[in-house]
Design an enzyme around this catalytic site. Structure first.
Site, PDB file in Angstrom:
ATOM      1  N   HIS A 181       0.862  -1.200   0.000  1.00 27.06           N
ATOM      2  CA  HIS A 181       0.000   0.000   0.000  1.00 27.06           C
ATOM      3  C   HIS A 181       0.889   1.238   0.000  1.00 27.06           C
ATOM      4  O   HIS A 181       1.264   1.753   1.046  1.00 27.06           O
ATOM      5  CB  HIS A 181      -0.919  -0.036   1.235  1.00 27.06           C
ATOM      6  CG  HIS A 181      -1.950   1.052   1.277  1.00 27.06           C
ATOM      7  ND1 HIS A 181      -3.082   0.969   2.070  1.00 27.06           N
ATOM      8  CD2 HIS A 181      -2.038   2.248   0.647  1.00 27.06           C
ATOM      9  CE1 HIS A 181      -3.803   2.067   1.920  1.00 27.06           C
ATOM     10  NE2 HIS A 181      -3.182   2.866   1.076  1.00 27.06           N
TER      11      HIS A 181
ATOM     12  N   HIS B 103       1.145   4.783  -2.453  1.00 27.19           N
ATOM     13  CA  HIS B 103       0.727   5.607  -3.604  1.00 27.19           C
ATOM     14  C   HIS B 103       1.998   6.270  -4.102  1.00 27.19           C
ATOM     15  O   HIS B 103       2.633   7.030  -3.352  1.00 27.19           O
ATOM     16  CB  HIS B 103      -0.276   6.676  -3.182  1.00 27.19           C
ATOM     17  CG  HIS B 103      -1.518   6.096  -2.573  1.00 27.19           C
ATOM     18  ND1 HIS B 103      -2.669   5.901  -3.282  1.00 27.19           N
ATOM     19  CD2 HIS B 103      -1.773   5.657  -1.319  1.00 27.19           C
ATOM     20  CE1 HIS B 103      -3.584   5.374  -2.496  1.00 27.19           C
ATOM     21  NE2 HIS B 103      -3.069   5.209  -1.293  1.00 27.19           N
TER      22      HIS B 103
ATOM     23  N   HIS C  10      -9.599   0.893  -1.384  1.00 24.57           N
ATOM     24  CA  HIS C  10      -9.593   1.548  -0.081  1.00 24.57           C
ATOM     25  C   HIS C  10     -11.011   1.450   0.483  1.00 24.57           C
ATOM     26  O   HIS C  10     -11.982   1.772  -0.220  1.00 24.57           O
ATOM     27  CB  HIS C  10      -9.233   3.025  -0.229  1.00 24.57           C
ATOM     28  CG  HIS C  10      -7.775   3.289  -0.430  1.00 24.57           C
ATOM     29  ND1 HIS C  10      -7.036   2.723  -1.430  1.00 24.57           N
ATOM     30  CD2 HIS C  10      -6.909   4.090   0.271  1.00 24.57           C
ATOM     31  CE1 HIS C  10      -5.786   3.144  -1.346  1.00 24.57           C
ATOM     32  NE2 HIS C  10      -5.670   3.984  -0.321  1.00 24.57           N
TER      33      HIS C  10
ATOM     34  N   GLU D 248     -11.323   3.317   5.853  1.00 25.46           N
ATOM     35  CA  GLU D 248     -10.262   4.204   6.362  1.00 25.46           C
ATOM     36  C   GLU D 248     -10.976   5.238   7.240  1.00 25.46           C
ATOM     37  O   GLU D 248     -10.847   5.239   8.452  1.00 25.46           O
ATOM     38  CB  GLU D 248      -9.524   4.869   5.194  1.00 25.46           C
ATOM     39  CG  GLU D 248      -8.422   5.835   5.631  1.00 25.46           C
ATOM     40  CD  GLU D 248      -7.743   6.548   4.436  1.00 25.46           C
ATOM     41  OE1 GLU D 248      -8.269   6.508   3.310  1.00 25.46           O
ATOM     42  OE2 GLU D 248      -6.686   7.174   4.658  1.00 25.46           O
TER      43      GLU D 248
ATOM     44  N   ASP E 290       1.644   4.045   2.780  1.00 27.11           N
ATOM     45  CA  ASP E 290       0.594   4.876   2.179  1.00 27.11           C
ATOM     46  C   ASP E 290       1.191   6.029   1.358  1.00 27.11           C
ATOM     47  O   ASP E 290       1.309   5.911   0.149  1.00 27.11           O
ATOM     48  CB  ASP E 290      -0.371   5.391   3.254  1.00 27.11           C
ATOM     49  CG  ASP E 290      -1.764   5.718   2.718  1.00 27.11           C
ATOM     50  OD1 ASP E 290      -2.029   5.420   1.529  1.00 27.11           O
ATOM     51  OD2 ASP E 290      -2.590   6.268   3.472  1.00 27.11           O
ATOM     52  N   ASP E 291       1.559   7.121   2.029  1.00 29.32           N
ATOM     53  CA  ASP E 291       2.111   8.314   1.347  1.00 29.32           C
ATOM     54  C   ASP E 291       3.309   8.801   2.172  1.00 29.32           C
ATOM     55  O   ASP E 291       3.213   9.815   2.878  1.00 29.32           O
ATOM     56  CB  ASP E 291       1.038   9.405   1.262  1.00 29.32           C
ATOM     57  CG  ASP E 291      -0.184   8.930   0.501  1.00 29.32           C
ATOM     58  OD1 ASP E 291      -0.121   8.877  -0.737  1.00 29.32           O
ATOM     59  OD2 ASP E 291      -1.193   8.596   1.150  1.00 29.32           O
TER      60      ASP E 291
HETATM   61  N1  ADE Z   1      -4.689   8.640  -2.027  1.00 27.41           N
HETATM   62  C1  ADE Z   1      -3.472   8.734  -1.490  1.00 27.41           C
HETATM   63  N2  ADE Z   1      -3.498   8.386  -0.199  1.00 27.41           N
HETATM   64  C2  ADE Z   1      -4.774   8.055   0.096  1.00 27.41           C
HETATM   65  C3  ADE Z   1      -5.430   7.589   1.253  1.00 27.41           C
HETATM   66  N3  ADE Z   1      -4.801   7.422   2.420  1.00 27.41           N
HETATM   67  N4  ADE Z   1      -6.759   7.354   1.184  1.00 27.41           N
HETATM   68  C4  ADE Z   1      -7.407   7.533   0.033  1.00 27.41           C
HETATM   69  N5  ADE Z   1      -6.834   7.943  -1.083  1.00 27.41           N
HETATM   70  C5  ADE Z   1      -5.514   8.200  -1.068  1.00 27.41           C
HETATM   71 ZN    ZN Z   2      -3.869   4.707   0.494  1.00 26.59          ZN
END
Ligand code: ADE
Ligand code: ZN
Length: 350
Positions: A25, A27, A205, A208, A286-287
């Protein structure tokens, strides 16, 4: 079952950082560090709303998912050419290899780029070439998952799929991301059905910020094989039971959940609860450029914050990452054997 030999608590951070693992996971646009945003803006002669790297980084304080997404899409706007996508993905893969990631399944958001006039070929070919080079040069395997933006229409998702299909050999599946609340999985039922017919893997997703009902429909309506985040599943006992029985993995992202205030503090995270319930939980970043850490930061900060997490849990999380990946079964077995050998050697090297 493999039991990790005794390992002293103070050696746990080193164990976490050296375990071979998969990242499921991530992005790729969320790996764009402020320094690279500035370099690409300069290379592409684009103005930025922030005067310095520090000023941009200091804007990274989020209240919820949407406040993050607004800044994340703005950051991605510096990506224009195939080489930009290559540079971003190669930087992530080189960094991930340092964290002992041996396999990554990478999300990308083509609509963020095609809406600005960037050809989808530039996006996919740049990312794909980086994956191929990183495999040769850094020994990390990687594959791509094309994500549809759920705040846009299903019609837009279909148009994106159509554009991507000539490059279908360069991605292994599709996902669903962006603003969750108000955009239930049902909105994308037909496009996911088509992707299933095309033989693509499906993830989404769900849970969340959104309710357990979105996880049910990601599974039943979209045919999702993994759930990204899914931490809201703890509020639904029948759903938890299903995840456990069907071995449906959750790709959990602790620092993301902390930074987007899904949990008040990292110590309140429910990952251990999910793991102890028998769910196939994995740890991911994630990011990472926005949430203050790559995969090993997620492991080490979580283990430092949540009491009761042990070396056995660390092994289980890494093992789950291979089990939940879309690699061939023989490769999974090979990685799991390597993981077990690492744990045994690490314990005996005390
Ligand atoms: N795009 C990038 N990070 C995300 C996240 N945590 N939830 C949904 N979309 C995303
Ligand atoms: Zn994500």
């Amino acid at each position: 079952m493999f039991t990790v030999p005794p390992i002293a608590a103070q050696r746990l951070p080193e164990l976490l950082c050296t375990l071979p693992k998969a990242e499921l996971h991530i992005h790729i646009e969320g790996s764009l560090e402020p320094e690279l945003i500035f370099a690409l803006a300069q290379r592409n002669h684009m103005p930025l709303a922030y005067p310095s790297v520090q000023a941009l980084r200091s804007a990274y304080a989020f209240e919820h998912l949407q406040s993050f997404l607004d800044i994340y899409y703005a950051g991605a706007s510096v990506l224009r050419h195939e080489q930009d996508f290559y540079d971003m993905a190669y930087a992530y893969l080189a960094r991930a290899a340092m964290d002992k990631v041996v396999h990554a399944e990478i999300f990308f958001d083509p609509q963020t780029h095609t809406a600005r006039g960037v050809p989808i070929e530039a996006v996919i070919n740049g990312l794909y070439r980086a994956c191929a080079d990183a495999r040769t040069e850094r020994g990390i395997s990687a594959s791509l998952i094309l994500c549809f933006l759920r705040h846009l229409s299903e019609e837009d998702a279909f148009a994106t799929l159509q554009q991507a299909l000539p490059l279908q050999d360069k991605f292994i599946g599709v996902g669903l991301d962006s603003s969750e609340l108000g955009h239930p999985p049902e909105k994308f039922a037909r496009v996911f059905a088509r992707c299933r017919e095309l033989g693509l893997h499906r993830v989404a997703h769900a849970g969340e910020e959104g309710p357990p009902a979105y996880i049910w429909s990601a599974l039943d309506v979209l045919g999702a094989e993994r759930i990204d985040h899914g931490v809201q599943a703890v509020h639904d006992a029948a759903l938890l039971q299903r995840l456990v029985q069907e071995r449906i993995a959750l790709t959990v992202c602790p620092l993301s959940n902390q930074k987007l205030r899904v949990f008040p503090e990292l110590k309140d995270h429910n990952l251990l609860q999910l793991l102890e319930a028998g769910v196939v939980v994995t740890v991911n970043s994630d990011d990472p450029a926005y949430f203050g850490g790559y995969i090993n930061d997620n492991f080490t900060q979580l283990f430092a914050a949540v009491p009761g997490l042990t070396a056995q849990h660390a092994y289980q999380l890494a093992r789950n990452s291979f089990e939940a990946s879309f690699i061939p079964e023989a490769d999974k077995a090979r990685f799991i054997a390597r993981l077990q050998a690492h744990c045994t050697a690490f314990a005996s090297a005390a």
